[in-house]
Design an enzyme around this catalytic site. Structure first.
Site, mmCIF file in Angstrom:
data_model
loop_
_atom_site.group_PDB
_atom_site.id
_atom_site.type_symbol
_atom_site.label_atom_id
_atom_site.label_comp_id
_atom_site.label_asym_id
_atom_site.label_seq_id
_atom_site.Cartn_x
_atom_site.Cartn_y
_atom_site.Cartn_z
ATOM 1 N N ASP A 152 0.916 -1.270 -0.070
ATOM 2 C CA ASP A 152 0.093 0.166 -0.145
ATOM 3 C C ASP A 152 0.848 1.193 0.008
ATOM 4 O O ASP A 152 2.049 1.175 0.222
ATOM 5 C CB ASP A 152 -0.862 -0.161 1.352
ATOM 6 C CG ASP A 152 -2.088 0.942 0.832
ATOM 7 O OD1 ASP A 152 -2.294 1.687 0.013
ATOM 8 O OD2 ASP A 152 -3.050 0.866 1.809
ATOM 9 N N GLU A 195 -9.595 7.745 4.740
ATOM 10 C CA GLU A 195 -8.655 7.074 5.726
ATOM 11 C C GLU A 195 -8.436 7.898 7.007
ATOM 12 O O GLU A 195 -9.368 8.178 7.476
ATOM 13 C CB GLU A 195 -7.248 7.486 4.698
ATOM 14 C CG GLU A 195 -7.159 6.522 3.462
ATOM 15 C CD GLU A 195 -6.036 6.347 2.989
ATOM 16 O OE1 GLU A 195 -5.079 6.020 3.378
ATOM 17 O OE2 GLU A 195 -6.083 6.305 1.679
HETATM 18 C C1 BGC Z 1 -5.080 3.339 0.771
HETATM 19 C C2 BGC Z 1 -5.428 2.230 -0.173
HETATM 20 C C3 BGC Z 1 -5.299 2.467 -1.636
HETATM 21 C C4 BGC Z 1 -3.964 3.235 -1.934
HETATM 22 C C5 BGC Z 1 -3.983 3.826 -3.548
HETATM 23 C C6 BGC Z 1 -3.877 4.003 0.139
HETATM 24 O O1 BGC Z 1 -3.575 5.322 0.913
HETATM 25 O O2 BGC Z 1 -4.835 2.830 1.859
HETATM 26 O O3 BGC Z 1 -6.629 1.647 0.087
HETATM 27 O O4 BGC Z 1 -5.706 1.605 -2.521
HETATM 28 O O5 BGC Z 1 -3.819 4.172 -1.129
HETATM 29 O O6 BGC Z 1 -4.778 4.939 -3.558
#
Ligand code: BGC
Length: 632
Positions: free
Chosen positions: A327, A522
């Site tokens: 991630d 997030e």
């Molecule tokens: C998130 C993921 C996401 C990724 C790409 C990360 O910050 O935790 O869920 O897929 O970013 O955008």
């Protein structure tokens, strides 16, 4: 005659040393150039095994890997955020395996066509590489192709979880895939299989449920829907965030700006086996291509550098044959000492493709050096690359000749109708005194509240922007208010004032308070006290003065703490984040569609009850306000 220096016995050793050094230099330079493939290696012939569509995938992978230089292999493992790609030609120079549009990285012209042009442009670069390995382009399609203006925005997963309807989830995933494929994108980072135990977490809405059983059923349904063939290819699909994401403890975040997101999931081996892993097994059996590693910690270990979790459990025990992708910041967090060591730890633990928001050149350099220093084995690199290539072959990316779905699939009438149905199917009726709902023809209805006429709030985070937008976005969306006006039977009177300043002297039949939470994503959505805002509470109080009955509709990504305020309300509906089709909520309010949804997770009465275990047991042992499964 030019003067030539005479060779004497004295100068001979020096010359020998010079020749030796020059030789060593030449050999090293040649080795460097070969390993960095600057030397123009020949392109494989047209009939190379890996190019033969009908050959078995395993054989194609083996053939292709045998033709690759170390540099080409390491490039294949790099997944670069498109905004940090310095020049498009770097795709060729570094043999990059994938690009992504991480949150908010858009094309210069932010339309569906603009997306398609951008993605196709990058793919053309990959086609110029020696081996012509197709490029993956990944996006977060958490609730439709929601980065793209004009796309259908489906309810966020928590609403789909409330519907409990696997067939519906499959249809939503299929429609999402069509809209994503229509702009040339071939990889999605969904579904989320997280199991939230604490409503203070900012990502509750991205999950279907805290129930591992429901997650397994809906996760597998999502994969089946997303793996439907479009043109002659299939979407590459990633399940996330492996593992135990959702069960982190409050105030343990490794990110100073967050509270619980990226925090610590307590080590609990029976929970790992009984709750966290089964949904992954279900999606593996349904054909998931890739698994994304969470940014959380499992006890003291970061998941990203845990060989036990990534290799022993996921790849060996569950038999996952696809590829593991890290991630966003993951690759930088696998070690406290250096990014170099972090890359080594993550790859050795089992990460196959590295998401690189920054500095892909550093990644290529580090991994090359680590292989040369025997810190990462050649066989680990070959395994990682084989897994990535396997999925590229499986998705048909090497062989595709058919055009993707038309751009008109983005936001199509059929998809909007499905999103409307999904919004209705996800709304949970929690209270209905005196059968105040459904609303009736001919009634006088006052509508107010922050969520009544605000597409951005009803869509939530990961819509057009990472953090979502707060306000109305014009393209093809219907707010709940607009939906109510459309759906209301003839003779019904609807009045709207966001802050409920109605001049009416006579009391209306019903006051509809559509209250909401600001969109967030997030850790920015971590909230120590998720509750109704003061202004929305004020709206409810006002409506009580102006109407005989008050119905509260909550538009939010998680249960909000109600502090027993709801005892004085006549009706309560949890609408979650229904997406672009506000009519879906109007349909259930007016009884055009029946309420069928149930809470996909327990609704706590207060903070002291958090976290809530998967068996519904609260931290302090007291009873929740509504249990999982409740819904009238
Ligand atoms: C998130 C993921 C996401 C990724 C790409 C990360 O910050 O935790 O869920 O897929 O970013 O955008």
């Amino acid at each position: 005659m030019p003067h030539r220096k005479k060779t004497t016995l004295k100068t001979l050793p020096l010359i020998k040393l010079g020749v030796l050094l020059a030789g060593v230099y030449l050999i090293c330079t040649a080795a460097y150039y070969v390993s960095h493939s600057r030397v123009q290696l020949p392109s494989p012939p047209r009939n190379a095994l890996y190019k033969l569509k009908n050959a078995p995938i395993d054989a194609r992978v083996k053939d292709l890997v045998s033709r690759m230089t170390l540099t080409e292999k390491i490039g294949q493992m790099a997944l670069v955020d498109k905004d940090s790609l310095i020049k498009p030609v770097d795709i060729v120079r570094y043999n990059i395996g994938g690009l992504l549009s991480g949150a908010s990285t858009k094309p210069p012209t932010n339309t569906a066509q603009g997306w398609k042009d951008m993605v196709e442009g990058y793919k053309e670069q990959a086609a110029k590489t020696r081996l012509q390995i197709p490029l993956l382009y990944g996006v977060d399609a958490n609730h439709g192709n929601s980065n793209v203006p004009g796309a259908t925005v489906f309810p966020h997963s928590i609403g789909l979880g409330a519907s409990g309807n696997a067939e519906l989830v499959q249809q939503v995933a299929d429609a999402t895939t069509q809209e994503v494929a229509a702009v040339g994108v071939n990889w999605i980072y969904s579904p989320s299989l997280d199991e939230p135990t604490d409503i203070r977490w900012g990502r509750v809405y991205e999950a279907f449920s805290d129930s591992s059983t429901l997650n397994a059923v809906l996760g597998a349904a999502y994969i089946r829907g997303a793996k439907v063939t479009t043109g002659d290819t299939q979407m590459v699909v990633t399940a996330k965030h492996y593992i135990g994401a959702g069960a982190m403890q409050w105030n343990t975040s490794m990110n100073k700006k967050y509270k619980i997101d990226q925090g610590i999931t307590p080590v609990d081996e029976s929970r790992l086996d009984q709750d966290y892993l089964p949904p992954y097994l279900a999606v593996i059996q349904a054909g998931v291509d890739s698994v994304m590693v969470g940014l959380n910690r499992y006890g003291n270990d970061r998941v990203i550098d845990s060989h036990y979790l990534l290799t022993d459990k996921l790849k060996t025990e569950l038999g996952f044959k696809g590829f593991v992708v890290s991630d966003w910041y993951g690759m930088y967090e696998g070690s406290k000492t250096s990014i170099y060591q972090s890359n080594i730890n993550a790859i050795n633990a089992g990460v196959d493709m590295a998401m690189l928001p920054y500095n892909y050149k550093g990644f290529v350099r580090d991994v090359t050096e680590a292989v040369q220093d025997n810190q990462i084995s050649q066989s680990r690199i070959d395994d990682a690359v084989s897994r990535i290539l396997y999925e590229k072959f499986k998705a048909g990316l090497f062989d595709s000749t058919v055009a993707p779905p038309p751009i008109s699939d983005v936001g199509s009438t059929a998809h909007r109708a499905l999103a409307r149905k999904a919004a209705s199917a996800s709304a949970v009726l929690l209270k209905n005194n005196g059968q105040v709902l459904p609303l009736k023809a001919g009634q006088h209805i006052l509508v107010a509240g922050s969520g009544a006429d605000n597409f951005g709030r009803q869509a939530g985070g990961w819509t057009l922007e990472w953090q979502g937008v707060d306000g109305n976005w014009p393209i093809g969306t219907t707010s709940i208010l607009a939906g109510l006006k459309q759906v209301a039977p003839v003779g019904t009177k609807i009045e709207y004032s966001q802050n409920a300043s109605f001049a009416t002297s006579q009391k209306a039949d019903v006051g509809l308070a559509i209250v909401s939470e600001k969109p967030a994503a997030e850790g920015w959505g971590d909230n120590p006290n998720p509750t109704l805002s003061a202004s929305d509470l004020q709206v409810i109080a006002q409506l009580k003065k102006h109407a005989n009955n008050v119905v509260v509709v909550i538009v939010a990504g998680r249960p909000l703490l109600l502090n027993n305020q709801f005892s004085s309300w006549d009706g309560l509906v949890m609408a979650w984040l229904p997406g672009s089709e506000g009519e879906g909520i109007a349909d259930v309010l007016f009884g055009k569609t029946r309420f069928t949804a149930h809470l996909p997770l327990p609704w706590p009465a207060n903070i002291a009850q958090l976290p809530i275990a998967s068996n519904g047991k609260t931290k302090d042992g007291t009873s929740v306000l509504f249990t999982r499964g409740f819904g009238l």
